[in-house]
Scaffold this motif. Sequence first.
Motif, PDB file in Angstrom:
ATOM      1  N   HIS A 153       0.803  -1.215  -0.002  1.00 24.74           N
ATOM      2  CA  HIS A 153       0.030  -0.030  -0.009  1.00 24.74           C
ATOM      3  C   HIS A 153       0.831   1.324  -0.145  1.00 24.74           C
ATOM      4  N   ILE A 154       1.833   1.527   0.868  1.00 24.09           N
ATOM      5  CA  ILE A 154       2.474   2.685   1.033  1.00 24.09           C
ATOM      6  C   ILE A 154       3.940   2.338   0.238  1.00 24.09           C
ATOM      7  N   HIS A 155       4.057   2.970  -1.057  1.00 24.69           N
ATOM      8  CA  HIS A 155       5.285   2.426  -1.682  1.00 24.69           C
ATOM      9  C   HIS A 155       6.492   3.267  -1.127  1.00 24.69           C
ATOM     10  N   GLU A 156       6.399   4.293  -0.476  1.00 21.01           N
ATOM     11  CA  GLU A 156       7.599   5.069  -0.074  1.00 21.01           C
ATOM     12  C   GLU A 156       8.090   4.918   1.336  1.00 21.01           C
ATOM     13  N   SER A 157       7.426   3.871   1.863  1.00 19.36           N
ATOM     14  CA  SER A 157       7.769   3.522   3.163  1.00 19.36           C
ATOM     15  C   SER A 157       8.057   1.910   3.417  1.00 19.36           C
ATOM     16  N   LEU A 190       7.515   4.215 -10.841  1.00 15.52           N
ATOM     17  CA  LEU A 190       8.091   5.079 -11.979  1.00 15.52           C
ATOM     18  C   LEU A 190       9.442   4.710 -12.508  1.00 15.52           C
ATOM     19  N   GLN A 191      10.061   3.980 -11.763  1.00 14.53           N
ATOM     20  CA  GLN A 191      11.581   3.592 -12.014  1.00 14.53           C
ATOM     21  C   GLN A 191      11.500   2.118 -12.718  1.00 14.53           C
ATOM     22  N   GLY A 192      10.416   1.328 -12.621  1.00 15.85           N
ATOM     23  CA  GLY A 192      10.260   0.185 -12.838  1.00 15.85           C
ATOM     24  C   GLY A 192      10.711  -0.927 -11.808  1.00 15.85           C
TER      25      GLY A 192
END
Length: 131
Positions: free
Chosen positions: A84-88, A107-109
């Motif tokens: 769910h939380i991609h940046e954590s 975004l970077q694949g």
Amino acid sequence: MAEMIEAEVARVPDPSRCVFNFHAPPKDTPIDMCLKLEDTSSLGPGELPKPDRTGGRFHYIGGGSSAVTDAVKTYQPVVALHGHIHESGGRYRLGRTQCFNPGSEYLQGTLRGWIVALRGAKLTGYQHTSG
């Protein structure tokens, strides 16, 4: 969500031997922190929300679930897997339960994951993957 979790856990003879796999991570932990967004009530069609910030500093908020936090604390499963939380991405212990969120950078694949090793009702190892 709490009712759904309780209904599923009630079907299990020993929840402490479970692997919880909930999309949302436990709320207000290091694995659920995400950008806080500005008020979205005035957005028009097609407008995207902007991150909330003061003086150039972005604000973060817990984007997980308090029902998941409560369930993990109550039942202490062997492991809890989340997304769910991609940046954590990371891991965090609640009681004796290791909770994992792989994070991802779409975004970077880059897709991230966790490999967890279990023996009986014990976590014996884990490895963060990326590819």
